[in-house]
Motif scaffolding. Sequence first.
Motif, PDB file in Angstrom:
ATOM      1  N   VAL A 145       0.835  -1.205   0.000  1.00 15.24           N
ATOM      2  CA  VAL A 145       0.000   0.000   0.000  1.00 15.24           C
ATOM      3  C   VAL A 145       0.866   1.249   0.000  1.00 15.24           C
ATOM      4  CG1 VAL A 145      -1.561   1.387   1.408  1.00 15.24           C
ATOM      5  CG2 VAL A 145      -2.034  -1.026   1.027  1.00 15.24           C
ATOM      6  N   THR A 153       1.049   3.800  -3.089  1.00 14.12           N
ATOM      7  CA  THR A 153       0.584   5.160  -2.841  1.00 14.12           C
ATOM      8  C   THR A 153       1.618   6.175  -3.291  1.00 14.12           C
ATOM      9  OG1 THR A 153      -0.731   4.416  -0.972  1.00 14.12           O
ATOM     10  CG2 THR A 153      -0.234   6.759  -1.079  1.00 14.12           C
ATOM     11  N   VAL A 162      -9.114   3.316  -1.334  1.00 18.69           N
ATOM     12  CA  VAL A 162      -8.487   4.230  -2.284  1.00 18.69           C
ATOM     13  C   VAL A 162      -9.140   5.599  -2.180  1.00 18.69           C
ATOM     14  CG1 VAL A 162      -7.807   2.450  -3.936  1.00 18.69           C
ATOM     15  CG2 VAL A 162     -10.059   3.497  -4.135  1.00 18.69           C
ATOM     16  N   ILE A 192      -3.640   4.811  -2.216  1.00 22.29           N
ATOM     17  CA  ILE A 192      -4.193   3.610  -1.594  1.00 22.29           C
ATOM     18  C   ILE A 192      -3.876   3.661  -0.107  1.00 22.29           C
ATOM     19  CG2 ILE A 192      -4.216   1.089  -1.633  1.00 22.29           C
ATOM     20  CD1 ILE A 192      -3.000   1.202  -4.398  1.00 22.29           C
TER      21      ILE A 192
END
Length: 340
Positions: free
Chosen positions: A18, A22, A81, A129
Motif C-alpha cells: 500500500v 501510494t 483508495v 491507496i
Amino acid sequence: MDASTRISSPSDALLHLVVVTTLMLSHGVHPMPVPTDVPMCTASEPAQYSLTFTGKWTQAAFPKQYPVYRPPAQWSNLVGVTHSSDYHMWQRNGFASNGVREFTEKGEAWTLMKEVEQAGEQIQSVYGIFSAPAVIGGTGQSNTVVEVFARHSYLSFIVRLVPSPDWFVGADSMDLCNGDQWKDSISLELFPYDAGTDSGFTFSSPNFETMPQDKITQITSSFPSHPANSFYYPRLKHLPPIAKVTLTKIRKTNQIISLPVKPTESNLLLTGNEIENNLIKTPLDCEVSPWSPWGLCKGKCGDAAGLQYRTRYVLVHHANNGAPCPLLEEERKCVLDNCL
C-alpha cells in the motif's frame, strides 16, 4: 517514511505494498478533466481524515450459524483508495473485478492493488491507496489516516468477512468534499454484500464458484431467500448493522503519514458504539428437520391397536426469545400386522 524493509507477515506485506503503491500514484498524478455531471470540489487545500473501522458482528445480533471457531468471526485488512468521481473500486449491481473476487474469497489483495495502480497510471483517477489492520474478532476497531485532494475527493474501501464465501462490507465513492469545504465528519453503518463470485450460503460453505458470475448484491434479512442462508432472519425487516466506519477531519500537518499501527489490546477494547450494539438481540426461531417415516407398528397381539412413532430433530436452537422448538416425537394408533 519510517517503514521497515523487513516483511514479516501477510499484513505487513499488504501495508508495505500500500505504501509503495501510494507513493507511485501520488508522484504520477497530473491534472485531469473533471466530469461536469457531478459536483466539483473546489477546496484549496488537501485534508487529512482519521478513519476508524468498528466491527459490530456479535453473536447476540447475528446468532444464526455464528462462527465461533476454525476460524472465529473476524475481519480482514481494510483496503481503500482515494479517487475522482470516474473511478469505482466496486459497485452495487456491478460485476466484481478479478481483484475484488480474490480479496472477498481469499483475502488476497495483490491483484486488487494492481488494478488500482493501473487505473492511476492510465486514467489518473486514483490518487492513493490506504489500509487499516485486520480486526481479530467480530467486534473491535482498526484505525488509519487518509489524505484527500480536491481532484480526488472520493473514498472507497472494502473489508472481507472472515469466514465467508465472498461476503464483504465497504463503501463506494464517499465524497468528503462539499463545495469548497471539506466535511468535518462522516459516519456510515455497514451491511454485508455478496460479491457474486461464490454460491455458498453459509459462513463456512466450501468453495462453489458461481457460473456465470452474478452482480454484487446487498445481503438482507430476506435475500437470498433461503433458510440455509446465514443472514436469513425472516422476522426482521432489516438486518442490524454489522460494522461501522467513521471519518473525522484532523488538522493537517507537514508530517509524513506513518503506517497504521497493528491492533493492540488498547485499541481493540469495546467502545460505546459496540456496547450499544451488544444490546441488539436478534430473535432466532427454532428450526427442525422434516418428520421421519412412521416406524413399525408395535403392540401385543390381541390389543385393539398398536402404536407407531415418528421423530424429527433440531436444526437450529432458538435464541433471544425466538420461537421455541415444537414437539420432536409423534405417535399414532395403528393396526398390528402378523398377528394370528
